[in-house]
Design an enzyme around this catalytic site. Structure first.
Site, PDB file in Angstrom:
ATOM      1  N   ASP A   1       0.859  -1.171   0.000  1.00  0.00           N
ATOM      2  CA  ASP A   1       0.000   0.000   0.000  1.00  0.00           C
ATOM      3  C   ASP A   1       0.906   1.235   0.000  1.00  0.00           C
ATOM      4  O   ASP A   1       2.123   1.150   0.137  1.00  0.00           O
ATOM      5  CB  ASP A   1      -0.965  -0.041   1.201  1.00  0.00           C
ATOM      6  CG  ASP A   1      -2.216   0.772   0.953  1.00  0.00           C
ATOM      7  OD1 ASP A   1      -3.251   0.487   1.563  1.00  0.00           O
ATOM      8  OD2 ASP A   1      -2.159   1.699   0.106  1.00  0.00           O
TER       9      ASP A   1
HETATM   10  C1  GLC Z   1      -4.413   4.181  -0.426  1.00  0.00           C
HETATM   11  C2  GLC Z   1      -5.274   2.998  -0.026  1.00  0.00           C
HETATM   12  C3  GLC Z   1      -5.292   1.909  -1.055  1.00  0.00           C
HETATM   13  C4  GLC Z   1      -5.112   2.516  -2.438  1.00  0.00           C
HETATM   14  C5  GLC Z   1      -3.710   3.077  -2.515  1.00  0.00           C
HETATM   15  C6  GLC Z   1      -3.447   3.778  -3.843  1.00  0.00           C
HETATM   16  O1  GLC Z   1      -3.800   4.727   0.696  1.00  0.00           O
HETATM   17  O2  GLC Z   1      -5.042   2.395   1.242  1.00  0.00           O
HETATM   18  O3  GLC Z   1      -6.544   1.215  -0.914  1.00  0.00           O
HETATM   19  O4  GLC Z   1      -5.293   1.523  -3.436  1.00  0.00           O
HETATM   20  O5  GLC Z   1      -3.438   3.962  -1.445  1.00  0.00           O
HETATM   21  O6  GLC Z   1      -4.228   4.919  -3.927  1.00  0.00           O
END
Ligand code: GLC
Length: 695
Positions: A269
């Protein structure tokens, strides 16, 4: 179960192995790096992408860049100007649609309709690939039972069986039968695992649970996604029992890759690898990078930890080149499966068509109507009778809010507000917002309230703003925001004797017992997406019959949280005649609305539960005056020596559409099982409405 095909590389060294053999360390780590364009922002923009870094081959993946023209320009640099000509992998949060926004996932879950879940994913994939995208950071599969947590809006609700069914449908919808299809996009099962159990519903907080809870509640949707062939998995930001998921070797290399057999890409993430330092398990980026690599994370999203940390980790002997090569290989195999080497510009080359867009808008309208949940309908206040309507509340003329959180590429100007939908349906109404969504200004309640004197019925449009749920949106108070309750109280008092219908927009169940008691009709509209107003008008006028069911229990008080149907029995289960049994002294144990609750414009009765080889069967009659569709649920309760089981476990669901006075039967397949159990069938998890049979 049709699994998305995975090509097999046999015989002479594949071109991928040859590429890896040619790569420098910087180029290898480049394929393990995903950096955000500042075109769309879904987190802190830490290191903006430089075209030189793409040209140098030290960035191999990007997120938050879409649009055929932008994508083709950037891809051209990677493919034609870098040394090894490796195409970029482009990802984006396509969570519930791309340019055409569908209802939020929590709303879609309440359709209990795998064909619909697959259709909206397929439509989203068509739009996203037309915009040049290859990877959707979706489906979000975090079972959640705590509505204080804002991300409950993005997920499958409270039940693992439902979550698993959604996982299968969404992976099929996004990935098609082959990732090489031009309309196919790689899916990403997230956030592995247990994120929905954050302490006190507070965003990014720790999670802690038993091995049994993990296995029975939080893992099943991910098992289903892997069985369906999901191309990637994203670990959660959170720690589970003290081990951050981004560094959780046991659950990533052990359970996910070893036990489940997942052979796709694990993408961290946003900045999560660097955040291992905040978790206190790494002293610097080199240690953080080594921990994530050893755990099996192939791509570092946005932390720049692999680029800045892995070379140092190699020098310190904390990481191995073999692990790096394995990660690079999985990333290159995904690009190969997407046919990016053969034709890196294919996605985005064929422009979208007006017909295709019209079909997706029609799908959005149909799905939005079927995702609405009619929670209450006293004296058949709905569908609306003839006459003039007062439309009151801050969500009536709020097109942009209808998108809900994670609206992707959906634009406010492309959304249909409630007012526009009512207008297009030819309804006669007067409008006053009364109050804002948030804030303490109650000075316009009087003028809104006065509308009640001039009309035959009142429509209250209340609830949350789109950004009040979703990521980083936990709330400790789940009543109506701002002074909306004050507005509702004033309108309910003024409209005495006239039907008051409440449309409640939210990304979660709200704690609104007074509103539910006062309203004649209460509709959980969630956030219905681009076609919100038209779908709502269809249901309010009776053009469409509501069939949605809530996939999450609605607490009657904050103190009940978490309240859900799959609880274990207690040695002193509640007995109203015995003080020393499980209860609160100040509130009923039962939720305000149970899992699966949702009324229709029909009136369904079920009888004669029997079990045959085909499954659990009941007779169904629609004794109402209107055609409608009912959803019935199959639960079981097993008793096991030495281990307690939840009082209800969801094992299946099925729908039946019946004309007035028509009859039919519903059979729901019953999974094989050993040992004694009781089977239940009914329209929700409300024990009073279940037929049961001991087997
Ligand atoms: C965010 C979220 C995740 C998302 C990623 C890219 O913080 O936790 O669900 O896909 O970053 O935006």
């Amino acid at each position: 179960m049709q699994k998305t095909a995975m090509p097999v590389y046999t015989g002479r060294m594949s071109h991928i192995d040859k590429l890896i053999a040619d790569m420098t360390l910087a180029e290898k780590i480049g394929q393990m790096t995903m950096t955000a364009s500042d075109y769309a922002v879904t987190g802190p923009v830490i290191t903006p992408v430089s075209e030189d870094s793409i040209r140098a081959g030290v960035i191999g993946n990007m997120l938050n860049l879409y649009g055929a023209e932008h994508v083709q320009r950037i891809q051209k640099i990677a493919v034609e100007e870098s040394r090894l000509h490796i195409p970029l992998l482009l990802g984006y949060d396509v969570i519930h649609g791309h340019r055409t926004v569908f209802p939020i996932p929590l709303a879609e879950a309440g359709m209990f309709d795998p064909a619909a879940w697959e259709a909206t994913a397929r439509a989203a994939a068509q739009e996203a690939t037309a915009d040049g995208l290859h990877l959707a950071f979706s489906p979000m599969l975090d079972v959640a039972r705590d509505p204080r947590w804002g991300r409950i809006a993005e997920g499958p609700g409270e039940d693992p069986f439902l979550g698993a069914a959604i996982a299968r449908a969404k992976v099929r919808g996004y990935q098609n039968l082959s990732l090489s299809d031009v309309g196919a996009i790689a899916a990403c099962a997230k956030h592995y695992v247990g994120y929905g159990a954050v302490t006190a519903g507070r965003e990014y907080a720790s999670t802690d649970m038993s091995a049994g809870m993990l296995e029975e509640v939080y893992l099943p949707p991910f098992r289903a996604a892997v069985e369906a062939g999901v191309a990637s998995v994203m670990p959660a930001f959170t720690d589970l029992n003290g081990v951050p998921m981004t560094a959780n070797r046991a659950l990533l290399r052990g359970t996910l890759r070893g036990d489940m057999g997942f052979d796709g890409v694990i993408v961290s993430d946003y900045n999560a690898i660097a955040e291992l330092i905040n978790h206190g398990v790494a002293d610097d980026l080199a240690e953080a990078a080594a921990l994530a690599l050893k755990a099996g994370v192939d791509i570092d999203m946005m932390a720049d930890a692999y680029r800045r940390g892995l070379p140092v980790a190699l020098e310190r002997g904390l990481a191995s080149m073999a692990d790096i090569d394995d990660a690079v290989r999985r990333v290159l195999v995904l690009k190969e499966r997407l046919d990016l080497f053969a034709d890196p510009y294919r996605r985005g080359r064929t422009p979208d068509t007006a017909d295709a867009l019209a079909r997706r808008r029609a799908l959005a309208r149909d799905v939005a109507a079927r995702a609405l949940v009619l929670l209450k309908n006293r004296n058949n206040a709905l569908p609306l009778g003839r006459g003039r309507l007062a439309v009151i509340g801050p969500l009536a003329d709020a097109a942009g809010e209808m998108r809900g959180p994670w609206w992707g590429a959906g634009r406010p100007e492309d959304c249909v507000s409630v007012l526009t939908g009512l207008r297009q349906a030819g309804l006669d109404f007067r409008f006053a917002p009364g109050v804002q969504i948030e804030g303490a200004d109650a000075s316009h309640i009087a003028e809104a309230e006065a509308l009640c004197d001039e009309v035959d019925a009142v429509l209250l449009c209340l609830g949350e703003a789109a950004t009040m749920s979703g990521e980083a949106a936990s709330r400790a108070h789940l009543g109506l925001p701002g002074v909306q309750q004050q507005l509702a109280d004033a309108v309910l008092a003024r409209a005495k004797g006239k039907p008051v219908i409440v449309l409640l927009f939210s990304g979660r169940p709200l704690v609104v017992p007074e509103l539910a008691a006062g309203a004649d009709a209460l509709v959980a509209a969630w956030f219905p997406g681009s076609e919100a107003g038209n779908a709502i008008a269809d249901v309010l006028t009776g053009r469409a019959s509501p069939s949605g069911k809530t996939p999450i229990s609605w607490p009657r008080a904050m103190g009940q949280i978490p309240v859900f149907f799959g609880q274990r029995p207690s040695g002193r289960p509640f007995n109203p005649n015995d003080h020393y049994t499980s209860h609160y002294s100040d509130v009923d144990n039962a939720p305000l609305f149970p899992f699966g609750h949702g009324l229709t414009y029909g009136a369904f009765e079920i009888a004669s539960l029997r079990v045959t080889d085909e499954g659990a069967t009941v007779d169904v009659a629609n004794t109402g005056a209107r055609a409608a569709q009912e959803t019935l649920f199959l639960f079981t309760r097993q008793t096991r020596p030495g281990v307690t089981r939840p009082v209800l476990e969801l094992k299946g669901f099925a729908k039946i559409a019946l004309e007035p006075s028509a009859r039919g039967t519903v059979t729901i397949p019953l999974p094989a099982s050993t040992g004694p159990r009781t089977v239940f069938v009914g329209p929700s998890a409300d024990p009073a409405r279940l037929l049961s049979l001991a087997l």
